[in-house]
Design an enzyme around this catalytic site. Sequence first.
Site, PDB file in Angstrom:
ATOM      1  N   PRO A   1      -3.719   0.933   2.747  1.00 30.91           N
ATOM      2  CA  PRO A   1      -4.007   0.551   1.352  1.00 30.91           C
ATOM      3  C   PRO A   1      -2.716   0.221   0.594  1.00 30.91           C
ATOM      4  CG  PRO A   1      -4.932   2.715   1.908  1.00 30.91           C
ATOM      5  CD  PRO A   1      -4.040   2.319   3.027  1.00 30.91           C
ATOM      6  N   GLU A   2      -2.747  -0.889  -0.129  1.00 31.47           N
ATOM      7  CA  GLU A   2      -1.613  -1.268  -0.963  1.00 31.47           C
ATOM      8  C   GLU A   2      -2.053  -1.183  -2.431  1.00 31.47           C
ATOM      9  OE1 GLU A   2       0.358  -4.856   0.335  1.00 31.47           O
ATOM     10  OE2 GLU A   2      -0.375  -4.584   2.376  1.00 31.47           O
TER      11      GLU A   2
END
Length: 281
Positions: free
Chosen positions: A2-3
Amino acid sequence: VPELPEVETVRRGLNAFTTAQALQGGEVLLARTLARPVSAADFLAGITQSQIVTWQRRGKYLLARLQREDADAGWLGIHLRMTGQLLWLERAAPLHRHARVRLFFPEGRELRFVDTRTFGKLWWVPPGEPVEAVVTGLQGLGPEPFAPEFTPAYLSDRLQRTRRLLKTALLDQTIVAGIGNIYADEALFASGLRPTHPANTLQPSQVERLHGAIQQVLQTAIAKGGTTFSDFLNLLGVDGDYGDAAFAYGRTGEPCRVCGTPIERLRLGGRSSHFCPRCQV
Ligand SMILES: [Zn+2]
């Protein structure tokens, strides 16, 4: 992994579902998921009967402000790392074998932290303690991409001071917080710059383009609820639809959406970088 856009999507879900109701305790299924305090009893005692006022995001950290009877009750911190997911479920929902921590809410609801690779972490920060003193990873973080201090001049200054490649610099969380492999590739494509471009040789106009591209790419991804890559799911178990919008990331061998040249991939520092050899210089 996840960014920023994925974590921001999770934050919005958490604000919609978990605020303004008293936490009724929980269960720690894997002890090492707790970063601080390390004792499950201390962690659960810290959060139980407190309400989440609001969720904030700093880089890829999720931080919930806690209150108990109108008094400060500290913070709950979560980092999803590689494979962490938060799911908003009925407490009776079957327990997945990768479930690590359960947080119980009223009306039989539950916020469940599921994590295959087990790198994800939770913190409880006691009232009165600075969050950064407990969630120490916050200390070196650079500005948020949408913060007023993240200007083209700031980015230029930071890039001037490194001999690294542009892609490597973009992944450095002390320069700008929240960007990972996917959105670094996309921002480089949108600015017409190769991942291997030396960071300290950009012209002012190129820095300006890169700065604008970072904000635009992240904004688009947030609007689309994150990416379909990397097994990302939002709180309700639905994936985002940014994957279809990618120009470079994950498109090795496919025609560039601008010029038709096949997208190329190379390994940089153990990560894959995707770029168009014609559109990016
Ligand atoms: Zn192209």
